[in-house]
Design an enzyme around this catalytic site. Structure first.
Site, PDB file in Angstrom:
ATOM      1  N   VAL A 101     -61.395  87.663  26.704  1.00  0.00           N
ATOM      2  CA  VAL A 101     -62.806  87.944  26.398  1.00  0.00           C
ATOM      3  C   VAL A 101     -63.249  87.136  25.174  1.00  0.00           C
ATOM      4  O   VAL A 101     -64.307  86.490  25.188  1.00  0.00           O
ATOM      5  CB  VAL A 101     -63.028  89.463  26.156  1.00  0.00           C
ATOM      6  N   GLU A 116     -62.068  88.149  35.507  1.00  0.00           N
ATOM      7  CA  GLU A 116     -61.173  86.986  35.497  1.00  0.00           C
ATOM      8  C   GLU A 116     -61.523  86.112  36.687  1.00  0.00           C
ATOM      9  O   GLU A 116     -61.852  86.613  37.759  1.00  0.00           O
ATOM     10  CB  GLU A 116     -59.713  87.435  35.594  1.00  0.00           C
ATOM     11  N   ASN A 134     -66.144 100.510  35.432  1.00  0.00           N
ATOM     12  CA  ASN A 134     -64.835 100.175  36.018  1.00  0.00           C
ATOM     13  C   ASN A 134     -64.311 101.308  36.897  1.00  0.00           C
ATOM     14  O   ASN A 134     -63.712 101.053  37.946  1.00  0.00           O
ATOM     15  CB  ASN A 134     -63.823  99.845  34.910  1.00  0.00           C
ATOM     16  N   PHE A 156     -67.101  95.062  46.669  1.00  0.00           N
ATOM     17  CA  PHE A 156     -65.964  95.935  46.333  1.00  0.00           C
ATOM     18  C   PHE A 156     -65.642  96.926  47.456  1.00  0.00           C
ATOM     19  O   PHE A 156     -65.267  98.064  47.223  1.00  0.00           O
ATOM     20  CB  PHE A 156     -66.181  96.633  44.979  1.00  0.00           C
ATOM     21  N   CYS A 190     -57.348  95.395  33.781  1.00  0.00           N
ATOM     22  CA  CYS A 190     -58.471  96.272  33.416  1.00  0.00           C
ATOM     23  C   CYS A 190     -58.527  97.591  34.175  1.00  0.00           C
ATOM     24  O   CYS A 190     -58.457  98.652  33.567  1.00  0.00           O
ATOM     25  CB  CYS A 190     -59.779  95.522  33.590  1.00  0.00           C
TER      26      CYS A 190
HETATM   27  C1  UGA Z   1     -62.769  93.954  36.328  1.00  0.00           C
HETATM   28  C2  UGA Z   1     -64.270  94.194  36.539  1.00  0.00           C
HETATM   29  O1  UGA Z   1     -64.674  93.688  37.820  1.00  0.00           O
HETATM   30  C3  UGA Z   1     -65.092  93.523  35.434  1.00  0.00           C
HETATM   31  O2  UGA Z   1     -66.477  93.844  35.596  1.00  0.00           O
HETATM   32  C4  UGA Z   1     -64.619  94.041  34.061  1.00  0.00           C
HETATM   33  O3  UGA Z   1     -65.315  93.415  32.998  1.00  0.00           O
HETATM   34  C5  UGA Z   1     -63.132  93.744  33.925  1.00  0.00           C
HETATM   35  O4  UGA Z   1     -62.407  94.395  35.004  1.00  0.00           O
HETATM   36  C6  UGA Z   1     -62.698  94.287  32.574  1.00  0.00           C
HETATM   37  O5  UGA Z   1     -62.778  95.503  32.381  1.00  0.00           O
HETATM   38  O6  UGA Z   1     -62.381  93.484  31.695  1.00  0.00           O
HETATM   39  P1  UGA Z   1     -61.081  91.927  36.890  1.00  0.00           P
HETATM   40  O7  UGA Z   1     -59.981  92.855  36.497  1.00  0.00           O
HETATM   41  O8  UGA Z   1     -61.097  90.537  36.377  1.00  0.00           O
HETATM   42  O9  UGA Z   1     -62.519  92.553  36.480  1.00  0.00           O
HETATM   43  O10 UGA Z   1     -61.000  91.791  38.473  1.00  0.00           O
HETATM   44  P2  UGA Z   1     -61.811  92.292  39.751  1.00  0.00           P
HETATM   45  O11 UGA Z   1     -62.402  91.133  40.419  1.00  0.00           O
HETATM   46  O12 UGA Z   1     -62.690  93.415  39.440  1.00  0.00           O
HETATM   47  O13 UGA Z   1     -60.594  92.818  40.673  1.00  0.00           O
HETATM   48  C7  UGA Z   1     -59.763  93.900  40.256  1.00  0.00           C
HETATM   49  C8  UGA Z   1     -58.796  94.257  41.371  1.00  0.00           C
HETATM   50  O14 UGA Z   1     -59.466  94.885  42.457  1.00  0.00           O
HETATM   51  C9  UGA Z   1     -58.054  93.064  41.990  1.00  0.00           C
HETATM   52  O15 UGA Z   1     -56.711  93.410  42.208  1.00  0.00           O
HETATM   53  C10 UGA Z   1     -58.772  92.836  43.300  1.00  0.00           C
HETATM   54  O16 UGA Z   1     -57.989  92.222  44.276  1.00  0.00           O
HETATM   55  C11 UGA Z   1     -59.111  94.268  43.686  1.00  0.00           C
HETATM   56  N1  UGA Z   1     -60.236  94.377  44.629  1.00  0.00           N
HETATM   57  C12 UGA Z   1     -61.476  93.992  44.259  1.00  0.00           C
HETATM   58  C13 UGA Z   1     -60.024  94.903  45.910  1.00  0.00           C
HETATM   59  O17 UGA Z   1     -58.890  95.269  46.296  1.00  0.00           O
HETATM   60  N2  UGA Z   1     -61.088  95.020  46.770  1.00  0.00           N
HETATM   61  C14 UGA Z   1     -62.355  94.647  46.402  1.00  0.00           C
HETATM   62  O18 UGA Z   1     -63.289  94.806  47.246  1.00  0.00           O
HETATM   63  C15 UGA Z   1     -62.539  94.112  45.126  1.00  0.00           C
END
Ligand code: UGA
Length: 439
Positions: free
Chosen positions: A12, A161, A217, A259, A270
């Site tokens: 960040v 990320e 989150n 999502f 996160c």
């Molecule tokens: C997440 C949030 O999306 C951000 O808004 C937040 O700022 C961040 O955490 C944080 O708190 O710093 P991030 O961890 O980078 O971001 O990743 P995401 O894209 O949200 O994915 C998280 C997990 O969920 C991954 O393992 C992804 O594969 C999974 N996921 C996501 C699913 O299994 N299905 C979905 O439909 C979306």
């Protein structure tokens, strides 16, 4: 233009510092890890994140400087962003020791200055932390009063990320939680200067700002556990497909399409940490949220379901070698923190299964955890060769290109698609199962 200090050059902090510096603000980044600091000075981003290297090379030693001297950096700045980590303790509660330590040091600098500086908490912290932990530390160390002598606010970060720079350049919302109008004015001016037109902007209390981050989150994590629960029902019904269901319910504007991708469960630095932190916080208030506990439980169980699907396919095999495609917690990152792959591989090893793995980026990080307990493959075809089952755990673009033919080099052509990257209708010639697809 206010001078900006960013304390903690992690994911960040680096994104924030380089984007702000790219808009001609003078920014000093404070980092105490000497190796990380050296890397940044030499224009090397200490982690993988698209575009950060470009923003770093365009700003370093121009508008962006780095230092290990917190006091000097804070003294010269007007707005101080605290971006240090808030890891989980073993009981799931949030470890605030870095935030506390930094605020102590910032407080001693505030004591020495007549300027009205604003301290901004960007780190994800439990509700009440800004007012009940940070403020007393700053006031004690500075022997000054918040709101009167210095400003304090909570400004949560929503970047993801893999798209951190774009998220920072185009936030869907800026939240400023503060008790005093002067701080709100300074922050509004700062963000007006940073963005050509001010994004959606919310001024509120520090408690709301802290809660917004956790609620955001927790909701996204719950959406994923929800669709995974539907997927697990689909698996038991011939003719059912969670992808079709997600697409259909996503058309309802009250639900929305994002999502709702079923898979092996969420990972990363996160969601698991923030969910545990929020649950721990809310239980300390006497409320154990059954909903969020279930979000967490469904996610834990999802990795076990993937392992069960693999072991079922291997039931009749004497030799058991599994190829794992995808180790990162999501595509376009080398991050394996809380990645489902680490759990699935560990569990398969406990079941005496030999493992071969492939990932376009995350192998070096995976090697640090599993060293020579497993075999690493640079290429997908090497990884598949002579194995008895393949599991797909990350949605890398190149896995979408695979066809039934690509699995021919396996000893037995059995595939578990835990990320729904392959079209089940095109996999009739092999033993194929997918999360949320009823056979
Ligand atoms: C997440 C949030 O999306 C951000 O808004 C937040 O700022 C961040 O955490 C944080 O708190 O710093 P991030 O961890 O980078 O971001 O990743 P995401 O894209 O949200 O994915 C998280 C997990 O969920 C991954 O393992 C992804 O594969 C999974 N996921 C996501 C699913 O299994 N299905 C979905 O439909 C979306």
């Amino acid at each position: 233009m206010p001078k900006v200090c960013v304390i903690g050059l992690g994911f960040v902090g680096m994104t924030m510092a380089t984007v702000v510096a790219s808009k001609e603000f003078s920014v000093v980044g404070v980092e105490t890890n000497p190796e990380r600091l050296d890397n940044i000075k030499n224009c090397k981003v200490p982690f993988f994140e698209p575009k950060v290297d470009e923003f770093l090379s365009n700003t370093i030693n121009k508008t962006f400087h780095v230092s290990d001297n917190l006091s000097e950096s804070v003294f010269k700045s007007d707005i101080i962003f605290v971006c240090v980590g808030t890891p989980s303790k073993s009981d799931g509660s949030v470890d605030l020791s870095y935030v506390k330590q930094v605020c102590k040091e910032v407080g001693t600098v505030l004591k020495e200055t007549e300027d009205f500086k604003v301290v901004v908490i960007k780190s994800t912290v439990p509700p009440l932390t800004t007012n009940q932990t940070v403020k007393p530390i700053l006031e004690k160390e500075s022997q000054k009063k918040a709101e009167k002598d210095f400003g304090l606010c909570m400004n949560p970060e929503f970047l993801k990320e893999g798209s951190a720079i774009d998220d920072m350049l185009h936030p869907h919302l800026v939240v400023i939680g503060s008790e005093d109008e002067k701080t709100q004015d300074i922050m509004r001016q700062f963000y007006t200067g940073l963005y050509d037109s001010l994004p959606e902007y919310l001024e509120t209390t520090p408690e709301n700002a802290e809660l917004i981050k956790y609620a955001n989150n927790a909701f996204l994590a719950t959406k994923i556990s929800f669709i995974n629960s539907i997927a697990n029902v689909c698996n038991r019904i011939k003719g059912a497909d969670v992808e079709t269901i997600a697409k259909a319910i996503g058309k309802d504007p009250r639900i929305g399409p994002l999502f709702l991708k079923a898979g092996p469960g969420f990972g990363g630095s996160c969601f698991p940490k923030d969910l545990a932190g929020f649950l721990s916080f809310s239980s300390s208030l006497g409320y154990n949220s059954p909903l969020l506990e279930s979000t967490q439980l469904v996610n834990k169980r999802q990795a076990e379901i993937v392992v069960d699907m693999i072991l079922q396919k291997l039931d009749d095999s004497d030799r058991k070698t599994v190829s794992v495609l995808g180790l990162a917690f999501k595509k376009n990152t080398d991050d394996i923190r809380e990645s489902v792959a680490t759990k699935v591989v560990e569990s398969l090893l406990q079941n005496n299964v030999d493992i071969k793995v492939h990932d376009p980026m995350a192998i070096p990080n995976f090697r640090k955890v599993f060293s020579d307990r497993i075999t690493y493959s640079e290429r997908i075809d090497d990884c598949l060769k002579d194995t008895d089952c393949c599991v797909i755990l990350t949605d890398w673009d190149e896995y979408f290109e695979l066809s039934a033919n690509d699995f021919k080099s396996m000893r037995s052509q059995r595939v578990v698609d835990a990320r729904r990257v392959l079209d089940p209708k095109k996999m009739n010639s092999i033993d194929f199962s997918a999360i949320g697809y009823g056979l």
